[in-house]
Design an enzyme around this catalytic site. Structure first.
Site, PDB file in Angstrom:
ATOM      1  N   CYS A  91       0.822  -1.209   0.000  1.00  9.47           N
ATOM      2  CA  CYS A  91       0.000   0.000   0.000  1.00  9.47           C
ATOM      3  C   CYS A  91       0.859   1.263   0.000  1.00  9.47           C
ATOM      4  CB  CYS A  91      -0.884   0.048   1.250  1.00  9.47           C
ATOM      5  SG  CYS A  91      -1.972  -1.356   1.485  1.00  9.47           S
ATOM      6  N   CYS A  92       0.334   2.319  -0.617  1.00  8.23           N
ATOM      7  CA  CYS A  92       0.900   3.657  -0.481  1.00  8.23           C
ATOM      8  C   CYS A  92       2.326   3.719  -1.029  1.00  8.23           C
ATOM      9  CB  CYS A  92       0.822   4.061   0.988  1.00  8.23           C
ATOM     10  SG  CYS A  92       1.037   5.827   1.308  1.00  8.23           S
ATOM     11  N   ILE A  93       3.316   4.036  -0.207  1.00  8.08           N
ATOM     12  CA  ILE A  93       4.707   4.138  -0.632  1.00  8.08           C
ATOM     13  C   ILE A  93       5.416   2.782  -0.626  1.00  8.08           C
ATOM     14  CG2 ILE A  93       5.554   4.631   1.700  1.00  8.08           C
ATOM     15  CD1 ILE A  93       6.897   6.145  -1.616  1.00  8.08           C
TER      16      ILE A  93
END
Length: 223
Positions: free
Chosen positions: A134-136
């Site tokens: 997820c995300c970074i």
């Protein structure tokens, strides 16, 4: 029942795991009937950030101990993880990924990954088990699984996607970046890799929650 390992990177968006993402993962995994065990590296954080001011403080905190705040105390040293015990791996975002699980925050595309984190990701991939990021956290796959497909949102920088330069960096590292909205996820079937941009996008919380739900669904399909 599917057994899923989650790697945390502390507690708090600016110096650890993004708490909203971790909670969304836990809710979706619980609803799907999966059994979760949480892990974190037993190392000091890069630094500690005052989340009211967004500024570093003169403190030292341990990633494993801080991750226990999210895990309600039930978190294990990542060095003790045995990949054979799990069907899938998921890593939520937060700047802890870029500061504690790797040094992306300081080195950009020339970064390195924490050895235990790299060991686990490589072993899950070698075993043909799915990985959700997820995300970074997709930057970890970019380093360890060259040529993979992933998303961190969009490669077009604007108010909605303020971190689009990350997508360009991942492309320069040899990955294929696929533009996706917050409520979506991308599936790389070849690498059994599922990614969603989460808070790399300025989107309402429910859209980010939904995107993480798609990630969980796709990961469990391949587990």
């Amino acid at each position: 029942m599917k057994n899923v390992a989650i790697i945390l990177s502390g507690c708090g968006v600016y110096d650890g795991t993004e708490v909203n993402e971790a909670c969304a993962l836990l809710v979706h995994l619980s609803r799907a009937g999966a059994k979760v065990q949480m892990f974190a590296p037993n190392v000091d954080q890069m630094h500690v950030v005052n989340h009211c001011e967004g500024k570093p403080q003169e403190q030292v905190r341990n990633v494993l101990e801080e991750s226990a705040r999210i895990a309600r105390g039930d978190v294990t040293d990542l060095a003790k993880m045995h990949v054979t015990s799990f069907n899938a791996l998921i890593i939520p975002g937060g700047f802890g990924v870029a500061k504690n699980l790797s040094n992306w925050a300081t080195n950009g595309k020339d970064f390195s990954v924490n050895p235990e984190v790299e060991r686990v990701i490589r072993n899950f991939h070698k075993a043909g088990k799915p990985i959700g990021l997820c995300c970074i956290s997709p930057v970890l796959a970019a380093k360890i699984l060259p040529g993979c497909e992933l998303t961190v949102g969009s490669d077009c920088k604007n108010d909605k996607f303020p971190y689009a330069d990350t997508a360009k960096s991942l492309t320069e590292m040899g990955c294929k970046h696929v533009n996706k909205d917050a409520s979506e996820a991308h599936v790389d079937k070849k690498h059994k890799l599922v990614t969603t941009c989460a808070f790399m996008c300025n989107a309402p919380h429910h859209e980010i929650f939904d995107g993480i739900g798609v990630l969980v669904t796709e990961v469990l399909k391949m587990a």
